[in-house]
Design a protein around this motif. Structure first.
Motif, PDB file in Angstrom:
ATOM      1  N   GLU A  44       0.826  -1.207   0.000  1.00  0.00           N
ATOM      2  CA  GLU A  44       0.000   0.000   0.000  1.00  0.00           C
ATOM      3  C   GLU A  44       0.861   1.259   0.000  1.00  0.00           C
ATOM      4  N   ALA A  45       1.971   1.254   0.724  1.00  0.00           N
ATOM      5  CA  ALA A  45       2.845   2.427   0.787  1.00  0.00           C
ATOM      6  C   ALA A  45       3.570   2.654  -0.536  1.00  0.00           C
ATOM      7  N   VAL A  46       4.129   1.601  -1.093  1.00  0.00           N
ATOM      8  CA  VAL A  46       4.921   1.724  -2.319  1.00  0.00           C
ATOM      9  C   VAL A  46       4.041   2.012  -3.533  1.00  0.00           C
ATOM     10  N   HIS A  47       2.856   1.428  -3.553  1.00  0.00           N
ATOM     11  CA  HIS A  47       1.992   1.538  -4.725  1.00  0.00           C
ATOM     12  C   HIS A  47       0.735   2.370  -4.450  1.00  0.00           C
ATOM     13  N   ALA A  48       0.858   3.340  -3.580  1.00  0.00           N
ATOM     14  CA  ALA A  48      -0.301   4.150  -3.169  1.00  0.00           C
ATOM     15  C   ALA A  48      -1.004   4.790  -4.359  1.00  0.00           C
ATOM     16  N   ALA A  49      -0.251   5.166  -5.373  1.00  0.00           N
ATOM     17  CA  ALA A  49      -0.843   5.840  -6.535  1.00  0.00           C
ATOM     18  C   ALA A  49      -1.411   4.863  -7.563  1.00  0.00           C
ATOM     19  N   HIS A  50      -1.141   3.591  -7.394  1.00  0.00           N
ATOM     20  CA  HIS A  50      -1.608   2.593  -8.368  1.00  0.00           C
ATOM     21  C   HIS A  50      -3.090   2.331  -8.152  1.00  0.00           C
ATOM     22  N   SER A  51      -3.856   2.393  -9.201  1.00  0.00           N
ATOM     23  CA  SER A  51      -5.315   2.234  -9.078  1.00  0.00           C
ATOM     24  C   SER A  51      -5.719   0.832  -8.616  1.00  0.00           C
ATOM     25  N   ASP A  52      -4.892  -0.180  -8.865  1.00  0.00           N
ATOM     26  CA  ASP A  52      -5.222  -1.551  -8.462  1.00  0.00           C
ATOM     27  C   ASP A  52      -4.624  -1.937  -7.112  1.00  0.00           C
ATOM     28  N   ALA A  53      -3.952  -0.984  -6.453  1.00  0.00           N
ATOM     29  CA  ALA A  53      -3.363  -1.301  -5.147  1.00  0.00           C
ATOM     30  C   ALA A  53      -4.479  -1.660  -4.166  1.00  0.00           C
ATOM     31  N   PRO A  54      -4.191  -2.570  -3.261  1.00  0.00           N
ATOM     32  CA  PRO A  54      -5.210  -3.013  -2.299  1.00  0.00           C
ATOM     33  C   PRO A  54      -5.374  -2.012  -1.142  1.00  0.00           C
ATOM     34  N   HIS A  55      -5.862  -0.831  -1.460  1.00  0.00           N
ATOM     35  CA  HIS A  55      -6.023   0.231  -0.466  1.00  0.00           C
ATOM     36  C   HIS A  55      -6.937  -0.222   0.664  1.00  0.00           C
ATOM     37  N   GLY A  56      -6.460  -0.098   1.894  1.00  0.00           N
ATOM     38  CA  GLY A  56      -7.237  -0.487   3.064  1.00  0.00           C
ATOM     39  C   GLY A  56      -7.056  -1.941   3.475  1.00  0.00           C
ATOM     40  N   LEU A  57      -6.281  -2.695   2.724  1.00  0.00           N
ATOM     41  CA  LEU A  57      -6.108  -4.119   3.031  1.00  0.00           C
ATOM     42  C   LEU A  57      -5.382  -4.336   4.353  1.00  0.00           C
ATOM     43  N   ALA A  58      -4.322  -3.586   4.594  1.00  0.00           N
ATOM     44  CA  ALA A  58      -3.563  -3.762   5.842  1.00  0.00           C
ATOM     45  C   ALA A  58      -4.456  -3.497   7.052  1.00  0.00           C
ATOM     46  N   ALA A  59      -5.262  -2.462   6.990  1.00  0.00           N
ATOM     47  CA  ALA A  59      -6.157  -2.146   8.108  1.00  0.00           C
ATOM     48  C   ALA A  59      -7.202  -3.241   8.287  1.00  0.00           C
ATOM     49  N   ALA A  60      -7.749  -3.737   7.188  1.00  0.00           N
ATOM     50  CA  ALA A  60      -8.745  -4.816   7.267  1.00  0.00           C
ATOM     51  C   ALA A  60      -8.121  -6.085   7.844  1.00  0.00           C
ATOM     52  N   LEU A  61      -6.913  -6.410   7.411  1.00  0.00           N
ATOM     53  CA  LEU A  61      -6.219  -7.588   7.940  1.00  0.00           C
ATOM     54  C   LEU A  61      -5.905  -7.423   9.428  1.00  0.00           C
ATOM     55  N   SER A  62      -5.544  -6.226   9.824  1.00  0.00           N
ATOM     56  CA  SER A  62      -5.235  -5.960  11.222  1.00  0.00           C
ATOM     57  C   SER A  62      -6.470  -6.133  12.106  1.00  0.00           C
ATOM     58  N   ARG A  63      -7.603  -5.620  11.657  1.00  0.00           N
ATOM     59  CA  ARG A  63      -8.850  -5.805  12.411  1.00  0.00           C
ATOM     60  C   ARG A  63      -9.225  -7.288  12.473  1.00  0.00           C
ATOM     61  N   PHE A  64      -9.069  -7.979  11.336  1.00  0.00           N
ATOM     62  CA  PHE A  64      -9.382  -9.411  11.288  1.00  0.00           C
ATOM     63  C   PHE A  64      -8.468 -10.174  12.237  1.00  0.00           C
ATOM     64  N   HIS A  65      -7.189  -9.831  12.248  1.00  0.00           N
ATOM     65  CA  HIS A  65      -6.230 -10.458  13.147  1.00  0.00           C
ATOM     66  C   HIS A  65      -6.696 -10.317  14.593  1.00  0.00           C
ATOM     67  N   ASP A  66      -7.048  -9.099  14.992  1.00  0.00           N
ATOM     68  CA  ASP A  66      -7.480  -8.866  16.371  1.00  0.00           C
ATOM     69  C   ASP A  66      -8.723  -9.679  16.711  1.00  0.00           C
ATOM     70  N   ASP A  67      -9.708  -9.683  15.810  1.00  0.00           N
ATOM     71  CA  ASP A  67     -10.938 -10.442  16.039  1.00  0.00           C
ATOM     72  C   ASP A  67     -10.663 -11.940  16.119  1.00  0.00           C
TER      73      ASP A  67
END
Length: 160
Positions: A44-67
């Motif tokens: 997400e950091a390296v490819h922030a400008a890429h339209s196909d980047a998985p924006h929000g994936l790290a946050a979603a994975l982090s929430r899933f991890h906690d749950d």
């Protein structure tokens, strides 16, 4: 001595089954998710400008991890020990809660897959992005097997 678990075989011993779930699925998820979160943050950091980047994936994975960590802890501390001793009066109530958690987790896993473009890499994706999607595919498959094992093999042993 515990017998190895064969995925297409129905296991009727709750001691063997709960031990397998903890040693295989729970341990594996605890290894997989932190690495996937790290990879997702990098992509997400390296490819922030890429339209196909998985924006929000790290946050979603982090929430899933906690749950998921909280869910697995409840199983390991409350439900599985009771099952290993043959159950307890009212065991269907915590099983019902675990099934509801599973339904929520399945929805979350589907949302994560969508955030990751159904794990289809864009042309020219870097090695980190490829490793993220490969690892995510393995995690999602393991997670589906985990839920299926509990819902279809373990829980029915105690639902009357």
């Amino acid at each position: 001595m515990e017998q190895p678990i064969v995925t297409d075989t129905l296991i009727l011993d709750p001691v063997i089954l709960t031990n397998h779930i903890e040693k295989h699925f729970h341990a594996r998820h605890r290894e997989q998710l932190p690495l996937l979160i790290e990879l997702a943050n990098k992509v997400e950091a390296v490819h922030a400008a890429h339209s196909d980047a998985p924006h929000g994936l790290a946050a979603a994975l982090s929430r899933f991890h906690d749950d998921l960590v909280e869910h697995m802890h409840k199983e390991e501390v409350i439900l599985f020990p009771a099952m290993r001793q043959g159950g307890m009066p009212g065991i269907e109530h915590p099983i019902h809660v675990m099934r509801a958690d599973h339904a929520d987790h399945i929805e979350t896993a589907e949302a994560i897959r969508r955030l990751a473009g159904n794990l289809v890499l864009p042309e020219g994706a870097c090695r980190t992005w490829a490793a993220l999607y490969e690892g995510l595919g393995e995690f999602l498959a393991d997670f589906a097997d985990h839920v299926r094992t509990e819902n279809e093999q373990l829980f029915p042993l105690f639902e009357h």
